[in-house]
Design a protein around this motif. Structure first.
Motif, PDB file in Angstrom:
ATOM      1  N   ARG A 189      45.912  12.249   4.461  1.00  0.00           N
ATOM      2  CA  ARG A 189      46.896  13.309   4.207  1.00  0.00           C
ATOM      3  C   ARG A 189      48.181  13.105   4.990  1.00  0.00           C
ATOM      4  NH1 ARG A 189      43.407  18.787   4.759  1.00  0.00           N
ATOM      5  NH2 ARG A 189      43.073  19.178   2.554  1.00  0.00           N
ATOM      6  N   ASN A 190      47.998  12.777   6.272  1.00  0.00           N
ATOM      7  CA  ASN A 190      49.167  12.782   7.153  1.00  0.00           C
ATOM      8  C   ASN A 190      49.648  11.402   7.551  1.00  0.00           C
ATOM      9  OD1 ASN A 190      48.909  15.630   7.220  1.00  0.00           O
ATOM     10  ND2 ASN A 190      47.256  15.384   8.694  1.00  0.00           N
TER      11      ASN A 190
ATOM     12  N   ASP B 272      42.312  13.244   7.464  1.00  0.00           N
ATOM     13  CA  ASP B 272      43.550  13.451   8.213  1.00  0.00           C
ATOM     14  C   ASP B 272      44.482  12.245   8.025  1.00  0.00           C
ATOM     15  OD1 ASP B 272      45.347  14.638  10.118  1.00  0.00           O
ATOM     16  OD2 ASP B 272      44.630  13.154  11.548  1.00  0.00           O
TER      17      ASP B 272
END
Ligand SMILES: Cc1cc2nc3c(=O)[nH]c(=O)nc-3n(C[C@H](O)[C@H](O)[C@H](O)COP(=O)(O)O)c2cc1C
Length: 170
Positions: free
Chosen positions: A148-149, A145
């Motif tokens: 990716r973010n 996470d």
């Protein structure tokens, strides 16, 4: 060993934020490793915080030559409290050294040069391998996470273990 200062090395600012929060919680003075070189005499006992690059706590070796490091905090992408044994091994920290891991943050836009390149490659390799993995652990989910973010996971709550260690240190 009761530390009397906090010393840190940060590249994009997340470790600095933790160092400053820890200073607020403990009342200890806080210095970047660079500042400490001018302002904090050799031999002081310190809590050292460094960002993690390929498992290494950045600046730790230099800090350990100048100060008595009472505890080490590695700030990386994994969840707070994970990978402590890996960190101990990769940085040759003795069993007696108190070690903490703190989840920092990730923002590709804050990275420059070779670091940016390394993380772009890592996103495509490690990130892809994690994304393709069917049985990810919660730690791997958190890491994915973050990759990716991006974003910050810095919080006072993540410092709970370090603060209670400090309160009990003699
Ligand atoms: C080149 C590079 C390598 C990294 N390697 C690791 C790593 O091995 N383990 C980890 O948990 N985080 C790793 N990270 C993530 C950083 O440690 C994380 O983003 C940290 O919060 C950065 O702190 P700072 O803002 O104080 O520089 C790496 C980041 C970069 C740019």
């Amino acid at each position: 060993m009761k530390p009397n200062a906090i010393v840190y090395t940060s590249n994009t600012g997340y470790t600095r934020q933790y160092a400053q929060l820890l200073a607020k919680k403990t009342g200890l003075p806080v210095y970047s490793l660079e500042e400490a070189g001018k302002k904090l005499p050799r031999g002081n006992a310190v809590i050292y915080l460094g960002w993690l690059m390929a498992g290494k706590v950045q600046g730790y070796a230099k800090a350990a030559r100048r100060y008595q490091v009472a505890a080490v905090c590695g700030v990386g992408m994994g969840p707070t409290g994970s990978q402590m044994e890996d960190l101990r091994k990769a940085n040759a920290l003795s069993d007696a050294m108190p070690v903490f891991t703190l989840q920092g943050g990730f923002d590709l836009a804050r990275l420059k040069g070779v670091y940016k390149l390394m993380m772009t490659v890592m996103g495509k390799t490690v990130g892809k391998a994690l994304a393709d993995k069917a049985d990810r652990t919660p730690e791997e989910d958190a890491m994915l996470d973050m990759m990716r973010n991006g974003g910050s996971r810095v919080s006072e709550e993540n410092l709970t273990a370090v603060v209670s260690w400090y309160q009990n240190a003699m």
